[in-house]
Design a protein around this motif. Structure first.
Motif, short mmCIF file in Angstrom:
data_model
loop_
_atom_site.label_atom_id
_atom_site.label_comp_id
_atom_site.label_asym_id
_atom_site.label_seq_id
_atom_site.Cartn_x
_atom_site.Cartn_y
_atom_site.Cartn_z
N GLU A 129 0.86 -1.23 -0.04
CA GLU A 129 -0.08 0.16 -0.08
C GLU A 129 0.81 1.07 0.00
O GLU A 129 0.72 2.09 -0.71
N GLN A 131 3.93 1.53 -1.05
CA GLN A 131 4.72 1.57 -2.61
C GLN A 131 3.60 2.16 -3.39
O GLN A 131 3.97 3.09 -4.20
N LYS A 132 2.14 1.46 -3.39
CA LYS A 132 1.34 2.07 -4.32
C LYS A 132 1.14 3.60 -4.14
O LYS A 132 1.19 4.44 -4.89
N ASP A 136 1.54 6.23 -6.67
CA ASP A 136 0.72 7.16 -7.02
C ASP A 136 0.99 8.72 -6.98
O ASP A 136 0.82 9.36 -8.00
#
Length: 158
Positions: A129, A131-132, A136
């Motif tokens: 999460e 890293q996402k 993003d």
């Protein structure tokens, strides 16, 4: 010759059965007296009877001693069998207890592994999460930078 034979018989009988007190034995113990064949036969019959009684008594004692020894042996064997049964029971109880302990350890290990796996999965999920979110954010920065650059290019071409 008959007198000598009687003396030899007397000596043999005295040596074998000196405890006998029958009249024939007493007569044999007196060396100068002659013993009639009838007295000798009577003495022989008495000796045979005494011998037979002693033999029967010895056999009876032997049988009684054999029975006592057999009973004692059987008793010792039973005691040994009882000891072995007790020892076997103890081993079986220890084995059952060890199996229970092993099952408890297996269960505990499985629970600990499950908890560890759950924690690790949670950490990995959090890392993914994060890293996402960074990806993003970087993607958003890149779009913004691209948008600025595009705007700058458009303004320069105007």
């Amino acid at each position: 010759s008959e007198g000598r034979q009687a003396q030899r018989t007397s000596v043999k009988i005295q040596g074998m059965h000196s405890r006998s007190t029958s009249p024939a034995t007493q007569a044999l113990n007196e060396p100068r007296r002659s013993v009639s064949p009838t007295a000798l036969y009577a003495e022989l019959a008495e000796l045979k009877s005494t011998h037979l009684a002693a033999k029967q008594e010895a056999e009876s004692r032997l049988a009684a001693e054999k029975k006592i020894m057999k009973d004692s042996h059987n008793s010792a064997l039973q005691a040994q069998a009882d000891q072995h049964a007790t020892a076997l029971s103890d081993v079986e109880q220890k084995h059952a207890k060890t199996l229970e302990e092993l099952e408890a350890l297996r269960s505990s290990s499985a629970t600990a592994l499950q908890e560890s796996t759950t924690q690790n999965n949670g950490k990995i999920q959090k890392m993914l999460e994060d890293q996402k979110a960074r990806a993003d954010a970087a993607s958003e920065e890149l779009r913004a930078a691209n948008a600025r650059q595009l705007q700058e290019q458009q303004e320069t071409h105007k």
